[in-house]
Design an enzyme around this catalytic site. Sequence first.
Site, PDB file in Angstrom:
ATOM      1  N   ARG A   1      -8.261   8.678 -38.252  1.00  0.00           N
ATOM      2  CA  ARG A   1      -7.516   9.671 -38.865  1.00  0.00           C
ATOM      3  C   ARG A   1      -6.230   9.321 -38.971  1.00  0.00           C
ATOM      4  O   ARG A   1      -5.804   8.949 -38.093  1.00  0.00           O
ATOM      5  CB  ARG A   1      -7.773  11.195 -38.249  1.00  0.00           C
ATOM      6  CG  ARG A   1      -9.355  11.819 -38.355  1.00  0.00           C
ATOM      7  CD  ARG A   1      -9.409  12.994 -37.524  1.00  0.00           C
ATOM      8  NE  ARG A   1     -10.530  13.518 -37.448  1.00  0.00           N
ATOM      9  CZ  ARG A   1     -10.957  14.659 -38.268  1.00  0.00           C
ATOM     10  NH1 ARG A   1      -9.967  15.259 -38.916  1.00  0.00           N
ATOM     11  NH2 ARG A   1     -12.135  15.063 -38.237  1.00  0.00           N
TER      12      ARG A   1
ATOM     13  N   ASP B   1      -2.477  11.422 -39.998  1.00  0.00           N
ATOM     14  CA  ASP B   1      -1.999  12.901 -40.414  1.00  0.00           C
ATOM     15  C   ASP B   1      -1.428  12.770 -41.770  1.00  0.00           C
ATOM     16  O   ASP B   1      -0.934  11.677 -42.544  1.00  0.00           O
ATOM     17  CB  ASP B   1      -0.951  13.416 -39.554  1.00  0.00           C
ATOM     18  CG  ASP B   1      -1.614  13.743 -38.269  1.00  0.00           C
ATOM     19  OD1 ASP B   1      -3.018  13.978 -38.272  1.00  0.00           O
ATOM     20  OD2 ASP B   1      -0.924  13.553 -37.127  1.00  0.00           O
TER      21      ASP B   1
ATOM     22  N   ARG C   1       3.321   9.293 -31.968  1.00  0.00           N
ATOM     23  CA  ARG C   1       4.407  10.418 -32.395  1.00  0.00           C
ATOM     24  C   ARG C   1       4.993  10.927 -31.135  1.00  0.00           C
ATOM     25  O   ARG C   1       6.181  10.931 -31.196  1.00  0.00           O
ATOM     26  CB  ARG C   1       4.191  11.217 -33.572  1.00  0.00           C
ATOM     27  CG  ARG C   1       3.894  10.611 -34.771  1.00  0.00           C
ATOM     28  CD  ARG C   1       3.296  11.806 -35.903  1.00  0.00           C
ATOM     29  NE  ARG C   1       3.908  12.717 -36.273  1.00  0.00           N
ATOM     30  CZ  ARG C   1       3.222  13.745 -36.736  1.00  0.00           C
ATOM     31  NH1 ARG C   1       2.047  13.757 -37.086  1.00  0.00           N
ATOM     32  NH2 ARG C   1       4.141  14.686 -37.062  1.00  0.00           N
TER      33      ARG C   1
END
Length: 256
Positions: A53, A55, A200
């Site tokens: 995935r 974001d 992140r």
Amino acid sequence: MAEQKNIAIHIMFDGSRYHGWQVQKSEVTVAGTIESALLQLCGHEVKIHGCGRTDAGVHAERYCANFKTTANIPPDRFPLAVNSLLPADISVQKAIGVPDDFDANLSCIKKEYTYRIFNSRIRNPFYSDRAYFYHQKLNVEAMKKAAQHFVGTHDFAAVRSVGTETKTTVRTVHWYEIDECENLIELRVCADGFLYNMARAMAGTLLYVSEGKIQPDDIPKLLLNKDRSLTGPTVPPEGLYLTRIWYDGEVGTLFI
């Protein structure tokens, strides 16, 4: 009935206007956009499986996905054919036929994410949505020292957001490198897998190190504490890129 083939593709995309990779009912996503193009091309519904995935707002220079189709199109013809149906910010670079049991996510050995920071008092409009604009002068040497404490096998619960279920928060980081070229600073981290927002949150923790809120040698203790509230923020998505991925065999040649 035509034989079903499993096709792996190398994709590049600018994620600025997409709500991440994963198909969603009410949002425009990268996977949903590609599936719509493949439906037109193949003449039947296609379910695409990505290597992970990403974001909303995150980009990819190298991204792997696979799908199964009965369309009578040679794999090497897929890039040009599907690109004619895709918007300009998504591009299929290469395609190859793969064994039926190949899965872009489960077959991936390791990944590298790069977080790009434009470090200047004055913003650069050409990096809008493609790098994090950070106006305070960064202490790159302190960040490099701290980053080395992320390397190795650790529990990374302290640098992940709660959002996806996972059996374990232990991961192995193979390297964490930081390069500076004029005002652009790149934080490159390679691991066997990433927790939700891990890349992140690691970058945000290194920004706290630069600001003096965390000392470089505090990182091991913070990882042991497993307390997300003690580490740095989850930095904005626009600076994050999936830059390298590794696979065994011929699939790996798609990403060299």
